[in-house]
Scaffold this active site. Structure first.
Site, PDB file in Angstrom:
ATOM      1  N   CYS A 106       0.840  -1.219   0.000  1.00 47.58           N
ATOM      2  CA  CYS A 106       0.000   0.000   0.000  1.00 47.58           C
ATOM      3  C   CYS A 106       0.866   1.256   0.000  1.00 47.58           C
ATOM      4  CB  CYS A 106      -0.924   0.014   1.208  1.00 47.58           C
ATOM      5  SG  CYS A 106      -2.197  -1.255   1.129  1.00 47.58           S
ATOM      6  N   HIS A 107       1.789   1.352   0.993  1.00 50.28           N
ATOM      7  CA  HIS A 107       2.580   2.576   1.095  1.00 50.28           C
ATOM      8  C   HIS A 107       4.063   2.300   1.276  1.00 50.28           C
ATOM      9  CE1 HIS A 107      -1.556   3.361   2.510  1.00 50.28           C
ATOM     10  NE2 HIS A 107      -1.460   4.320   1.613  1.00 50.28           N
ATOM     11  N   GLY A 108       4.459   1.032   0.993  1.00 54.78           N
ATOM     12  CA  GLY A 108       5.879   0.722   0.926  1.00 54.78           C
ATOM     13  C   GLY A 108       6.600   0.613   2.251  1.00 54.78           C
TER      14      GLY A 108
END
Lengths: 181, 422
Positions: free
Chosen positions: A145-147
């Site tokens: 999703c956001h690493g």
């Protein structure tokens, strides 16, 4: 509100204030008492609480393999770590960690790592359970999703997540069985 | 009315800022603070406020019950049992909701009775009365559909019998019934739509209640003497006089409500509804909830399908035209010696029908129902129109103040002569 008994108004004022205050307090307590059952009814019901523990048989899990089980509607990552993965986790200096915790403090028995599979950033399920999944820069899990990158102890190493993957309460019920919750 | 900020006299600066732009505080002060209200209300005038509180209770408990209820034939019954056993305070929410329906009908029946006894339906309050009848109809539809939701035996067979009423109408009957069912029997589509409508209708009731109150605040309240207030000496500001009086009534109401909920929660229900719905077996003795029994008795009193259905609907429809059936200009039954007796007999007929509706459809209940039903209609269609011409009413008091204070028209005429109580 013009009081018709105006003659005793000055005398009656403190008493009127007192009555108003008592009435209002009584009403406030009543409203609170009525509101409580409504609010409580939204908390988990007894049948939901009854499903709050999950038994897992560890015997079929080979070294290096991971499985995902459900506990309270959430994915639990159960990973049988290889000696190299354990070593990598223990070699990492605490000073490098965003949420410092030793690997030993996060496990009960080698080689088992058991964590809640929910990224501590915004609740996605990180990748890394399947051999074909990307596992991030530290060989643990990678949240697409956001690493966020988690290491082989499930600790946050890189990315926006603030905390390590949480360890659920669990206990070994035998050498090859655990009960989560 | 001019455009621009409202000229507010609310002392608090923050509230005044709002009030200048949206004068809700001024409105509340006008409609519920200083609102001139006849000074001679008796406790029958509590029941409008009680009905309002009851509606709020029903919506609040209903919304929270809906968070746990599943409107599907295979899960509805179990989801209700789960509410009773597993959900925190679910038993309380459900018992308050179920008994709240009974309380609502008790309160509304007293409210309607008061309107009929004191002639509140007469000019200029005809529309106010008719909106009340609309609310009553919506309440009946909502209560009926709510009773279907637990999907017990009574739910299922009540739904079957009531929806089949519409099959009595020629030509369109079958079509209407199929439309209500969404199939060829009471089944999952029926349950699903009844749940949707049961959730919707209370908010429609809120809307009509609002109109009911708007109409009330144009004409002002009727009062036990049935004469209009002639000036400030005849009225009191709503607050604190009637807020206090309504609060007292509310406490009594809550005590009765609590006794039902905590000591006899199933007293007004039917044990058969704790048996899951079975489309293959009808319970031996099936009756609607108590509040429908008078109308159910009228239905059964007629030995003809269509006739029974028409008379049953007619027993409520007749209320719509009551303001024009009763042509007497005297409102309160206190001053109508004959109509008063006729109306008290009508009240007896209502209770007789209520009693007979709960009994099996056999003698002597059928004959008794017929007599009571005949009187029910005769009161509206024969007695009231005739009495409007024939009855000689008692002399009306000069004013409310004179009647209740005994002295002159000024308040504080404490030298009260013993006055005829009427």
């Amino acid at each position: 509100m013009a009081a018709s008994g105006g003659a005793t108004a000055s005398e009656g004022t403190p008493r009127r204030d007192f009555l108003n205050l008592v009435t209002a307090s009584f009403a406030a307590v009543g409203v609170g008492a009525v509101a409580w059952p409504f609010i409580a009814s939204m908390q988990p019901a007894r049948d939901v609480l009854a499903l709050a523990s999950t038994d897992v048989d560890l015997a079929p899990i080979a070294a290096g393999q991971a499985i995902t089980v459900m506990w309270r509607g959430k994915p639990i990552f159960v990973r049988s770590r290889t000696p190299q993965e354990i070593e990598a986790a223990r070699a990492a200096p605490l000073s490098e960690l965003k949420d410092p915790a030793t690997d030993q403090s996060r496990i009960q028995r080698d080689p088992w790592l058991i964590v809640i599979g929910i990224c501590t950033h915004l609740g996605c399920v990180p990748l890394g359970q399947k051999p074909t999944d990307p596992r991030g820069d530290y060989g643990g899990w990678f949240c697409p999703c956001h690493g966020s990158h988690y290491d082989t102890s499930g600790r946050i190493r890189k990315g926006p997540a603030p905390l390590n993957l949480a360890v659920p309460p669990y206990a070994f019920t035998s050498d090859t069985k655990i009960r989560i919750g | 009315m001019s455009i621009g900020l409202h000229n507010s006299d609310i002392p608090n600066p923050v509230l005044r800022w709002i009030d200048q732009r949206m004068p809700v505080f001024t409105m509340m002060q006008k409609e519920y603070g200083s609102f001139p209200t006849p000074r001679n209300f008796n406790y029958f005038w509590n029941f409008g406020a009680l009905a309002m509180v009851n509606l709020v209770i029903m919506i609040a408990t209903g919304v929270f019950l809906a968070m746990h209820y599943t409107p599907h034939t295979s899960m509805a019954f179990d989801s209700v049992e789960r509410i009773m056993r597993d959900v925190n305070y679910g038993w309380l929410l459900r018992y308050v909701h179920a008994n709240g329906a009974s309380m609502f009908f008790i309160v509304v029946y007293v409210h309607i009775w008061r309107g009929m006894y004191y002639g509140s339906y007469k000019a200029p309050r005809e529309l106010l009365w008719m909106l009340g009848v609309v609310i009553f109809l919506l309440m009946m539809a909502t209560a009926f559909m709510g009773y279907v939701l637990p999907w017990g035996q009574m739910s299922f067979w009540g739904a079957t019998v009531i929806t089949n009423l519409f099959s009595a109408f020629p030509v369109v009957g079958e079509w209407i019934v199929q439309l209500l069912w969404g199939g060829f029997s009471v089944d999952n589509p029926t349950l699903n739509r009844f749940f949707a409508l049961h959730y919707l209708l209370p908010f429609v009731i809120v809307g009509v209640v609002f109109l009911h109150v708007v109409a009330l605040h144009i004409t002002g309240s009727n009062n036990p003497l049935g004469i209009e207030p002639k000036g400030p000496q005849d009225t009191l500001p709503f607050h604190p006089y009637y807020t206090a009086k309504d609060s007292f009534g509310l406490v009594i109401y809550f005590i009765v409500f609590a006794v039902l909920v905590f000591f006899a929660p199933n007293y007004l229900g039917h044990p058969d509804n704790y048996i899951p719905a079975n489309p293959l077996v009808t319970p031996a003795h099936i009756v609607p909830e108590w509040y429908f029994l008078p109308f159910y008795a009228i239905l059964r009193a007629v030995p003809d399908k269509l006739g029974g259905v028409l008379l049953m609907f007619g027993s409520i429809a007749v209320l719509f035209v009551l303001p024009w059936l009763d042509g007497s200009p005297v409102r309160s039954m206190r001053f109508r010696p004959i109509a008063r007796i006729a109306f008290l007999l009508w009240t007896v007929a209502f209770f007789v029908l209520l009693y007979c509706g709960g009994k099996p459809a056999e003698e002597p209940y059928v004959t008794i129902s017929r007599i009571a039903a005949a009187y029910y209609f005769a009161y509206f269609l024969v007695i009231l129109p005739l009495l409007a011409r024939l009855e000689k009413p008692l002399p009306l008091p000069e004013s409310i103040a004179r009647a209740v204070l005994g002295g002159g028209p000024l308040p504080g005429g404490a030298a009260a002569k013993p006055m005829e109580k009427a």
